[in-house]
Design a protein around this motif. Sequence first.
Motif, PDB file in Angstrom:
ATOM      1  N   VAL A 145      55.088  26.066  43.526  1.00  0.00           N
ATOM      2  CA  VAL A 145      53.832  26.491  44.113  1.00  0.00           C
ATOM      3  C   VAL A 145      53.944  27.978  44.437  1.00  0.00           C
ATOM      4  O   VAL A 145      55.022  28.469  44.786  1.00  0.00           O
ATOM      5  CB  VAL A 145      53.511  25.659  45.382  1.00  0.00           C
ATOM      6  N   GLY A 146      52.829  28.703  44.268  1.00  0.00           N
ATOM      7  CA  GLY A 146      52.885  30.136  44.504  1.00  0.00           C
ATOM      8  C   GLY A 146      51.566  30.709  44.959  1.00  0.00           C
ATOM      9  O   GLY A 146      50.495  30.122  44.716  1.00  0.00           O
ATOM     10  N   VAL A 147      51.625  31.852  45.611  1.00  0.00           N
ATOM     11  CA  VAL A 147      50.445  32.593  46.031  1.00  0.00           C
ATOM     12  C   VAL A 147      50.680  34.066  45.704  1.00  0.00           C
ATOM     13  O   VAL A 147      51.809  34.558  45.792  1.00  0.00           O
ATOM     14  CB  VAL A 147      50.152  32.396  47.538  1.00  0.00           C
ATOM     15  N   GLU A 148      49.611  34.745  45.269  1.00  0.00           N
ATOM     16  CA  GLU A 148      49.750  36.136  44.806  1.00  0.00           C
ATOM     17  C   GLU A 148      48.562  36.964  45.267  1.00  0.00           C
ATOM     18  O   GLU A 148      47.417  36.496  45.244  1.00  0.00           O
ATOM     19  CB  GLU A 148      49.850  36.143  43.281  1.00  0.00           C
ATOM     20  N   LEU A 149      48.834  38.197  45.676  1.00  0.00           N
ATOM     21  CA  LEU A 149      47.814  39.168  46.040  1.00  0.00           C
ATOM     22  C   LEU A 149      47.997  40.399  45.170  1.00  0.00           C
ATOM     23  O   LEU A 149      49.132  40.817  44.898  1.00  0.00           O
ATOM     24  CB  LEU A 149      47.932  39.564  47.514  1.00  0.00           C
ATOM     25  N   GLY A 150      46.880  40.998  44.706  1.00  0.00           N
ATOM     26  CA  GLY A 150      47.022  42.173  43.850  1.00  0.00           C
ATOM     27  C   GLY A 150      45.719  42.906  43.642  1.00  0.00           C
ATOM     28  O   GLY A 150      44.677  42.545  44.196  1.00  0.00           O
ATOM     29  N   ARG A 151      45.792  43.957  42.816  1.00  0.00           N
ATOM     30  CA  ARG A 151      44.626  44.773  42.508  1.00  0.00           C
ATOM     31  C   ARG A 151      44.687  45.221  41.054  1.00  0.00           C
ATOM     32  O   ARG A 151      45.762  45.554  40.541  1.00  0.00           O
ATOM     33  CB  ARG A 151      44.569  45.996  43.409  1.00  0.00           C
ATOM     34  N   TYR A 152      43.523  45.231  40.408  1.00  0.00           N
ATOM     35  CA  TYR A 152      43.375  45.768  39.058  1.00  0.00           C
ATOM     36  C   TYR A 152      42.433  46.962  39.131  1.00  0.00           C
ATOM     37  O   TYR A 152      41.364  46.874  39.750  1.00  0.00           O
ATOM     38  CB  TYR A 152      42.823  44.701  38.107  1.00  0.00           C
ATOM     39  N   GLN A 153      42.810  48.092  38.500  1.00  0.00           N
ATOM     40  CA  GLN A 153      42.050  49.330  38.605  1.00  0.00           C
ATOM     41  C   GLN A 153      41.740  49.922  37.233  1.00  0.00           C
ATOM     42  O   GLN A 153      42.560  49.854  36.309  1.00  0.00           O
ATOM     43  CB  GLN A 153      42.822  50.383  39.410  1.00  0.00           C
ATOM     44  N   ILE A 154      40.556  50.504  37.111  1.00  0.00           N
ATOM     45  CA  ILE A 154      40.138  51.267  35.936  1.00  0.00           C
ATOM     46  C   ILE A 154      39.783  52.670  36.393  1.00  0.00           C
ATOM     47  O   ILE A 154      38.949  52.845  37.286  1.00  0.00           O
ATOM     48  CB  ILE A 154      38.927  50.605  35.245  1.00  0.00           C
ATOM     49  N   ASP A 155      40.427  53.673  35.786  1.00  0.00           N
ATOM     50  CA  ASP A 155      40.183  55.075  36.137  1.00  0.00           C
ATOM     51  C   ASP A 155      40.023  55.911  34.871  1.00  0.00           C
ATOM     52  O   ASP A 155      40.706  56.920  34.682  1.00  0.00           O
ATOM     53  CB  ASP A 155      41.335  55.628  36.988  1.00  0.00           C
ATOM     54  N   ASP A 156      39.131  55.467  33.976  1.00  0.00           N
ATOM     55  CA  ASP A 156      38.906  56.194  32.727  1.00  0.00           C
ATOM     56  C   ASP A 156      38.315  57.573  33.027  1.00  0.00           C
ATOM     57  O   ASP A 156      37.459  57.715  33.904  1.00  0.00           O
ATOM     58  CB  ASP A 156      37.958  55.415  31.817  1.00  0.00           C
ATOM     59  N   SER A 157      38.739  58.584  32.259  1.00  0.00           N
ATOM     60  CA  SER A 157      38.333  59.955  32.556  1.00  0.00           C
ATOM     61  C   SER A 157      37.240  60.487  31.641  1.00  0.00           C
ATOM     62  O   SER A 157      36.818  61.622  31.779  1.00  0.00           O
ATOM     63  CB  SER A 157      39.551  60.890  32.456  1.00  0.00           C
ATOM     64  N   GLN A 158      36.801  59.657  30.679  1.00  0.00           N
ATOM     65  CA  GLN A 158      35.686  60.100  29.844  1.00  0.00           C
ATOM     66  C   GLN A 158      34.889  58.887  29.368  1.00  0.00           C
ATOM     67  O   GLN A 158      35.193  57.752  29.691  1.00  0.00           O
ATOM     68  CB  GLN A 158      36.173  60.924  28.644  1.00  0.00           C
ATOM     69  N   TYR A 159      33.871  59.174  28.594  1.00  0.00           N
ATOM     70  CA  TYR A 159      32.950  58.172  28.057  1.00  0.00           C
ATOM     71  C   TYR A 159      33.718  57.092  27.302  1.00  0.00           C
ATOM     72  O   TYR A 159      34.452  57.377  26.366  1.00  0.00           O
ATOM     73  CB  TYR A 159      31.990  58.913  27.133  1.00  0.00           C
ATOM     74  N   SER A 160      33.574  55.838  27.723  1.00  0.00           N
ATOM     75  CA  SER A 160      34.305  54.735  27.123  1.00  0.00           C
ATOM     76  C   SER A 160      33.538  54.160  25.937  1.00  0.00           C
ATOM     77  O   SER A 160      32.323  53.979  26.006  1.00  0.00           O
ATOM     78  CB  SER A 160      34.553  53.645  28.161  1.00  0.00           C
ATOM     79  N   TRP A 161      34.269  53.825  24.849  1.00  0.00           N
ATOM     80  CA  TRP A 161      33.617  53.235  23.679  1.00  0.00           C
ATOM     81  C   TRP A 161      32.997  51.886  24.022  1.00  0.00           C
ATOM     82  O   TRP A 161      31.875  51.586  23.634  1.00  0.00           O
ATOM     83  CB  TRP A 161      34.637  53.049  22.552  1.00  0.00           C
ATOM     84  N   SER A 162      33.726  51.056  24.778  1.00  0.00           N
ATOM     85  CA  SER A 162      33.267  49.696  25.003  1.00  0.00           C
ATOM     86  C   SER A 162      32.074  49.623  25.944  1.00  0.00           C
ATOM     87  O   SER A 162      31.155  48.841  25.734  1.00  0.00           O
ATOM     88  CB  SER A 162      34.418  48.842  25.556  1.00  0.00           C
ATOM     89  N   SER A 163      32.050  50.457  26.985  1.00  0.00           N
ATOM     90  CA  SER A 163      30.980  50.355  27.973  1.00  0.00           C
ATOM     91  C   SER A 163      29.914  51.429  27.822  1.00  0.00           C
ATOM     92  O   SER A 163      28.872  51.364  28.450  1.00  0.00           O
ATOM     93  CB  SER A 163      31.571  50.462  29.378  1.00  0.00           C
ATOM     94  N   LYS A 164      30.178  52.467  26.968  1.00  0.00           N
ATOM     95  CA  LYS A 164      29.271  53.597  26.770  1.00  0.00           C
ATOM     96  C   LYS A 164      28.974  54.327  28.094  1.00  0.00           C
ATOM     97  O   LYS A 164      27.880  54.817  28.325  1.00  0.00           O
ATOM     98  CB  LYS A 164      27.972  53.147  26.094  1.00  0.00           C
ATOM     99  N   GLN A 165      29.986  54.391  28.964  1.00  0.00           N
ATOM    100  CA  GLN A 165      29.863  55.149  30.202  1.00  0.00           C
ATOM    101  C   GLN A 165      31.256  55.437  30.750  1.00  0.00           C
ATOM    102  O   GLN A 165      32.233  54.819  30.342  1.00  0.00           O
ATOM    103  CB  GLN A 165      29.059  54.365  31.246  1.00  0.00           C
ATOM    104  N   VAL A 166      31.358  56.404  31.648  1.00  0.00           N
ATOM    105  CA  VAL A 166      32.610  56.651  32.338  1.00  0.00           C
ATOM    106  C   VAL A 166      32.863  55.475  33.280  1.00  0.00           C
ATOM    107  O   VAL A 166      31.980  55.082  34.038  1.00  0.00           O
ATOM    108  CB  VAL A 166      32.558  57.975  33.117  1.00  0.00           C
TER     109      VAL A 166
END
Length: 357
Positions: free
Chosen positions: A320-341
């Motif tokens: 049995v386990g428990v986990e805490l964490g964070r996922y971050q996106i810090d793209d610095s220019q226009y992204s192909w997938s989202s068409k935005q920074v």
Amino acid sequence: MNIKISLTLTLLLTHLPALAATETEYELGGFLKANARYVDGTIAFQPSWNGDGTIQEEAKRTQFGAQESRFNLKLIRGEITGFAEIDFVGSSQGNPVISNSYSPRLRHAMIQYREFTAGQTWSTLVNTSTFAETADLGGPLVGQAMVRQALLRYQTDHWQVALENPYTYGTQASDTQEQKNWIETDNDYIPDAIIRYDQQGSWVNISVSGLIRYLDPSDTAQLGLGGSLAAKINTFGKDDLRFQLHYGNLGRYVGTDAAKDIICGEIETTSSAMVAYRHFWSETTRSSLFYGHTRTEVEQTDRSHFGVNLFTNLTPGLRVGVELGRYQIDDSQYSWSSKQVQTGQSNYAQFTLQFHI
């Protein structure tokens, strides 16, 4: 723990006057896994964090699931070993309204004969001993080599040489920032080549790998090179340090969709790292502190994932386990997938119960 069953199969050989008996050993393995996951932030919910992500308005979501459960079968007959494994991640037949059904997904299907391996399994670039122990499936995938595919591999005690399935993932050279299309893969005709050196001892498992790729989509041709270093080092008591370092034209091999092979006709260069330290509080209770990060030069994506967990074994087969964490996106220019920074982050908490067959 795997269940081993030995059977004697009597085979009729038409060109021999007698019957021949061949013993085949079957090993059933896998686990049942139940998860409860809570995510709060501006990156859209994912059942497990990979290198992709969509920015949204801040939201909260809880999801229970069991689709990470997996089953495998290993067959051993003389010098021949076969292995097949399925789980239920990434596809669904039903929905949360009625059945929550999930379709089986093929993870592995391979044959080993002496020094040769053929079929679908972990890419030669992947050193699975360096994966962190995590509740989130696969751990900090954003900083890891994490590919399964069809291949042909030759292996000795220290060396592995493989030809692996070629595939170009990215966008066409004729694309603009406003209009981008996936590369056509009709010209993926030269297999990817990987060479790897392993060294194992009582205190370390280390591998060094090199990747050579020829990417030849319809409107450009590129030679890709990349390198990888991965290790698991035993430290104090039962503790261990695990890490991976990757650099080069690795594309889809590293980061689990954090990087593409080609962006608008230009080959991508990726820098990735993952580090995890596991500490044992007792014989059955341990924690892992981990961090993964990937950065690309052309598309300028910047993705990271860090967390900490606590696991204990209730019985030899039940953890049995428990986990805490964070996922971050810090793209610095226009992204192909989202068409935005893209800039955002989501925190998560996950509880998991896993019963090994």
